[in-house]
Design an enzyme around this catalytic site. Structure first.
Site, PDB file in Angstrom:
ATOM      1  N   LYS A 192       0.855  -1.196   0.000  1.00 16.18           N
ATOM      2  CA  LYS A 192       0.000   0.000   0.000  1.00 16.18           C
ATOM      3  C   LYS A 192       0.887   1.242   0.000  1.00 16.18           C
ATOM      4  CE  LYS A 192      -2.005   2.615   3.058  1.00 16.18           C
ATOM      5  NZ  LYS A 192      -1.958   3.889   2.313  1.00 16.18           N
TER       6      LYS A 192
ATOM      7  N   GLY B  13       7.367   4.974   7.728  1.00 16.18           N
ATOM      8  CA  GLY B  13       6.426   6.057   7.966  1.00 16.18           C
ATOM      9  C   GLY B  13       6.669   6.687   9.319  1.00 16.18           C
ATOM     10  N   SER B  14       5.627   7.269   9.873  1.00 13.22           N
ATOM     11  CA  SER B  14       5.795   8.027  11.107  1.00 13.22           C
ATOM     12  C   SER B  14       5.954   7.102  12.319  1.00 13.22           C
ATOM     13  CB  SER B  14       4.567   8.922  11.315  1.00 13.22           C
ATOM     14  OG  SER B  14       3.421   8.107  11.471  1.00 13.22           O
ATOM     15  N   THR B  15       6.555   7.655  13.348  1.00 12.75           N
ATOM     16  CA  THR B  15       6.743   6.899  14.593  1.00 12.75           C
ATOM     17  C   THR B  15       5.391   6.560  15.210  1.00 12.75           C
ATOM     18  OG1 THR B  15       8.920   7.845  14.938  1.00 12.75           O
ATOM     19  CG2 THR B  15       7.776   7.058  16.907  1.00 12.75           C
TER      20      THR B  15
ATOM     21  N   GLU C 176      10.693   1.391   9.886  1.00  9.42           N
ATOM     22  CA  GLU C 176      11.610   2.499   9.573  1.00  9.42           C
ATOM     23  C   GLU C 176      10.839   3.790   9.818  1.00  9.42           C
ATOM     24  OE1 GLU C 176      14.700   2.067   8.833  1.00  9.42           O
ATOM     25  OE2 GLU C 176      14.712  -0.072   8.426  1.00  9.42           O
TER      26      GLU C 176
ATOM     27  N   GLU D 247       9.901  15.724  15.252  1.00  9.50           N
ATOM     28  CA  GLU D 247      10.198  15.745  13.823  1.00  9.50           C
ATOM     29  C   GLU D 247       9.230  16.699  13.110  1.00  9.50           C
ATOM     30  OE1 GLU D 247       9.004  12.344  11.444  1.00  9.50           O
ATOM     31  OE2 GLU D 247      10.946  12.384  10.442  1.00  9.50           O
TER      32      GLU D 247
HETATM   33  P1  NAD Z   1       2.450   7.932   8.006  1.00  7.51           P
HETATM   34  O1  NAD Z   1       2.921   7.080   9.130  1.00  7.51           O
HETATM   35  O2  NAD Z   1       1.350   8.871   8.245  1.00  7.51           O
HETATM   36  O3  NAD Z   1       1.993   7.016   6.776  1.00  7.51           O
HETATM   37  C1  NAD Z   1       2.854   6.062   6.198  1.00  7.51           C
HETATM   38  C2  NAD Z   1       2.013   4.992   5.525  1.00  7.51           C
HETATM   39  O4  NAD Z   1       1.285   4.291   6.536  1.00  7.51           O
HETATM   40  C3  NAD Z   1       0.971   5.538   4.543  1.00  7.51           C
HETATM   41  O5  NAD Z   1       0.871   4.654   3.453  1.00  7.51           O
HETATM   42  C4  NAD Z   1      -0.309   5.528   5.376  1.00  7.51           C
HETATM   43  O6  NAD Z   1      -1.484   5.433   4.607  1.00  7.51           O
HETATM   44  C5  NAD Z   1      -0.092   4.271   6.197  1.00  7.51           C
HETATM   45  N1  NAD Z   1      -0.853   4.197   7.449  1.00  7.51           N
HETATM   46  C6  NAD Z   1      -1.345   5.217   8.199  1.00  7.51           C
HETATM   47  N2  NAD Z   1      -2.014   4.712   9.271  1.00  7.51           N
HETATM   48  C7  NAD Z   1      -1.921   3.365   9.198  1.00  7.51           C
HETATM   49  C8  NAD Z   1      -2.386   2.295  10.006  1.00  7.51           C
HETATM   50  N3  NAD Z   1      -3.095   2.492  11.111  1.00  7.51           N
HETATM   51  N4  NAD Z   1      -2.082   1.026   9.631  1.00  7.51           N
HETATM   52  C9  NAD Z   1      -1.354   0.781   8.537  1.00  7.51           C
HETATM   53  N5  NAD Z   1      -0.906   1.760   7.709  1.00  7.51           N
HETATM   54  C10 NAD Z   1      -1.166   3.037   8.040  1.00  7.51           C
HETATM   55  O7  NAD Z   1       3.758   8.671   7.459  1.00  7.51           O
HETATM   56  P2  NAD Z   1       3.839   9.720   6.269  1.00  7.51           P
HETATM   57  O8  NAD Z   1       3.318  11.024   6.758  1.00  7.51           O
HETATM   58  O9  NAD Z   1       3.312   9.116   5.029  1.00  7.51           O
HETATM   59  O10 NAD Z   1       5.436   9.821   6.076  1.00  7.51           O
HETATM   60  C11 NAD Z   1       6.259  10.668   6.816  1.00  7.51           C
HETATM   61  C12 NAD Z   1       6.956   9.894   7.908  1.00  7.51           C
HETATM   62  O11 NAD Z   1       7.708   8.817   7.352  1.00  7.51           O
HETATM   63  C13 NAD Z   1       7.971  10.752   8.639  1.00  7.51           C
HETATM   64  O12 NAD Z   1       7.850  10.503  10.020  1.00  7.51           O
HETATM   65  C14 NAD Z   1       9.309  10.237   8.139  1.00  7.51           C
HETATM   66  O13 NAD Z   1      10.410  10.401   9.001  1.00  7.51           O
HETATM   67  C15 NAD Z   1       9.006   8.799   7.934  1.00  7.51           C
HETATM   68  N6  NAD Z   1       9.979   8.201   7.029  1.00  7.51           N
HETATM   69  C16 NAD Z   1      10.894   7.334   7.546  1.00  7.51           C
HETATM   70  C17 NAD Z   1      11.861   6.792   6.717  1.00  7.51           C
HETATM   71  C18 NAD Z   1      12.900   5.827   7.252  1.00  7.51           C
HETATM   72  O14 NAD Z   1      13.504   5.143   6.448  1.00  7.51           O
HETATM   73  N7  NAD Z   1      13.112   5.760   8.546  1.00  7.51           N
HETATM   74  C19 NAD Z   1      11.882   7.114   5.353  1.00  7.51           C
HETATM   75  C20 NAD Z   1      10.920   8.001   4.870  1.00  7.51           C
HETATM   76  C21 NAD Z   1       9.951   8.535   5.714  1.00  7.51           C
END
Ligand code: NAD
Length: 489
Positions: A180, A232-234, A254, A391
């Site tokens: 996804k 994604g996010s923490t 990650e 962040e």
């Molecule tokens: P996010 O966590 O909001 O979303 C990431 C993904 O998770 C999206 O596809 C979203 O639809 C999905 N998602 C959201 N809620 C979910 C749930 N309950 N269950 C399963 N999936 C769910 O993050 P974002 O705003 O898309 O991205 C930004 C974040 O990603 C920042 O915190 C950034 O630091 C992090 N990031 C980390 C790395 C790494 O390698 N450590 C790389 C890139 C981005």
């Protein structure tokens, strides 16, 4: 010119090698953040769509897993070639969805996605397991079998780059995938699936679009998913970790970063300053590895800050579709407002704005309603301020002064995150000392974002659990089984 990137595009899920709308037909609008215009729709998928994708991936698993590595390598190489052949169309779509400059998508995002596919294609052919020989007593060896159907969930900042970083090793290891992409940047995932439908057996790669809840959550919780890889996010990572823990499902997380960029007074100051600008503002500051906290030793502080401020002021936000634009829109208007809120609160806490700190006053006509924010530099920030501890994930960096190496390390380590750090010094012993002392999964010395895809990638503390990259990823996607033969009497 690519029709996907120029005309309104209604995307489909890709399940079993076929495009499919969401069950019930619900959709989500896809917005170009540079203009604010709706450029198409994506399926608002739910549990039924995830069930169908997991069924397709499960049906494809045995045949894919039992292919030899070279056969998987050949197919992944073909997929890489197909993306590369259409690089410009992929770059346009990535720029349109995310607001990033097309020059960046063309030279970084899409080439790196191609490289991910090629890199892990060769891993499929070269991956091997260990044997342990005790002569005359026993011979042990490790079988490594693909884990099964993998759930891969990715963010919006480097859409195809990060999606392929997950999909490529999973497929190389012999797993099938239900992925996804972020609902904010869905297009290149569909384009990849369309290419994959021509080179991979049906069901090996499935793409389900939709919101985190319910689409992402249904993937995480599906009993047919053997392991989850998430970037994604923490906040979301914590929930996924908890959910996977309940069913004892392996997960690789990650997550966010708040990375220190530490400049000592014996460094090449010109190079350090130029790299600090890149580290703070690349991709509009929306990279987990961005150096958002610049720490500078007192005797060179003014010089580095002056260069940083000049660099920030020279980065003019522009139309992402113009070839010479180096600084584009943020991913959404909501996200732009979130970044602005962080800056406002920092100023309320006493921070001083040295550059930026607002939306641009003038923009080209086509993008005048876009989600833009100026590259921002703040000083006079306390270590316990929100802007230091949380962040922002946007074009806002802070600068702080330190006197000693101990102070620099203490400031760098004093956040909940631990993804990456960059250290600038010509003192070899100090470089090694700092690398060992900094609490981060990735350390760069006299560089930033220099990446070898074989090295372990990931963070400590609130930046994640597990490592991706190279053999680490191949190991995550395979299950080791230890076999011992009695070779004695
Ligand atoms: P996010 O966590 O909001 O979303 C990431 C993904 O998770 C999206 O596809 C979203 O639809 C999905 N998602 C959201 N809620 C979910 C749930 N309950 N269950 C399963 N999936 C769910 O993050 P974002 O705003 O898309 O991205 C930004 C974040 O990603 C920042 O915190 C950034 O630091 C992090 N990031 C980390 C790395 C790494 O390698 N450590 C790389 C890139 C981005």
């Amino acid at each position: 010119m690519n029709s996907l990137a120029t005309a309104r595009t209604d995307l489909a899920n890709w399940i079993g090698g076929q495009p499919r709308p969401a069950t019930g037909g619900a959709t989500i609008g896809n917005i170009d953040p540079a203009t604010g215009e709706t450029i198409g729709t994506i399926p608002a998928s739910g549990t039924a769509d995830v069930d169908a994708a997991v069924d397709a991936a499960t049906g494809a698993f045995d045949a894919w897993a039992s292919l030899d590595g070279e056969a998987r390598c050949d197919m992944l190489m073909k997929l890489a070639g197909a993306v590369e052949a259409d690089l410009d169309a992929f770059a346009r779509a990535e720029s349109l969805d995310s607001g990033k400059p097309i020059s960046v998508a063309r030279t970084i995002d899409i080439p790196r996605a191609v490289r991910n596919l090629r890199f892990f294609a060769t891993a499929a052919a070269q991956f091997a397991s260990e044997s342990h020989d005790v002569p005359g007593s026993m011979l042990g060896y490790t079988l490594r079998r693909p884990k099964g159907v993998i759930g891969a969930i990715s963010p919006w900042n480097l859409p195809l780059y990060l999606l392929t970083w997950k999909i490529a090793p999973a497929l190389a290891a012999g797993c099938t995938v239900v992925a996804k992409p972020s609902e904010l940047t869905p297009t290149t995932a569909s384009m990849l699936a369309e290419k994959a439908a021509r080179v991979l057996p049906p069901g090996v790669l499935n793409i389900v679009h939709g919101y985190g809840e319910p689409a992402g959550a249904s993937i995480v919780q599906h009993s047919g998913i053997a392991a989850v890889t998430f970037t994604g996010s923490t906040k979301v990572g914590r929930w996924i970790g908890k959910s996977c823990g309940e069913s004892l499902k392996p997960c690789s997380l990650e997550l966010g970063g708040k990375n220190a960029f530490v400049v000592f007074d014996d460094a090449d100051i010109e190079k350090a300053s130029a790299t600090a600008i890149r580290a703070a503002f690349s991709n509009q500051g929306q990279i987990c590895l961005c150096g958002s906290r610049v720490l500078v030793q007192a005797s060179v502080y003014d010089k580095v800050v002056a260069a940083l401020v000049e660099g920030a002021k020279n980065l003019k936000p522009g139309d992402p579709f113009e070839g010479d634009t180096r600084f584009g829109a943020l991913v959404s208007h909501d996200h732009r407002d979130k970044v602005a809120g962080y800056v406002e609160r920092a100023v309320g806490d006493g921070a001083r704005v040295l550059a930026g700190g607002s939306r641009p006053e003038s923009l080209p006509d086509r993008v005048k309603h876009g989600a833009f924010y100026l590259p921002t530099v703040l000083d006079n920030v306390r270590q316990d301020c929100q802007i230091i501890q949380e962040e922002v994930f946007g074009p806002a960096c802070t600068v702080q002064k330190f006197e000693t190496e101990e102070e620099a390390i203490a400031l760098a380590n004093d956040t909940p995150y631990g993804l990456a750090a960059s250290v600038w010094t010509r003192d070899l012993a100090r470089a090694h000392r700092a690398s060992a002392a900094l609490q981060a999964g990735i350390i760069w010395v006299n560089c930033w974002m220099l990446r070898d895809l074989r090295t372990p990638f990931g963070g400590v503390k609130q930046s994640g659990v597990g490592r991706e990259g190279g053999w680490e990823a191949m190991r995550f996607f395979t299950e080791p089984k230890s076999v011992t033969i009695n070779m004695g009497e």
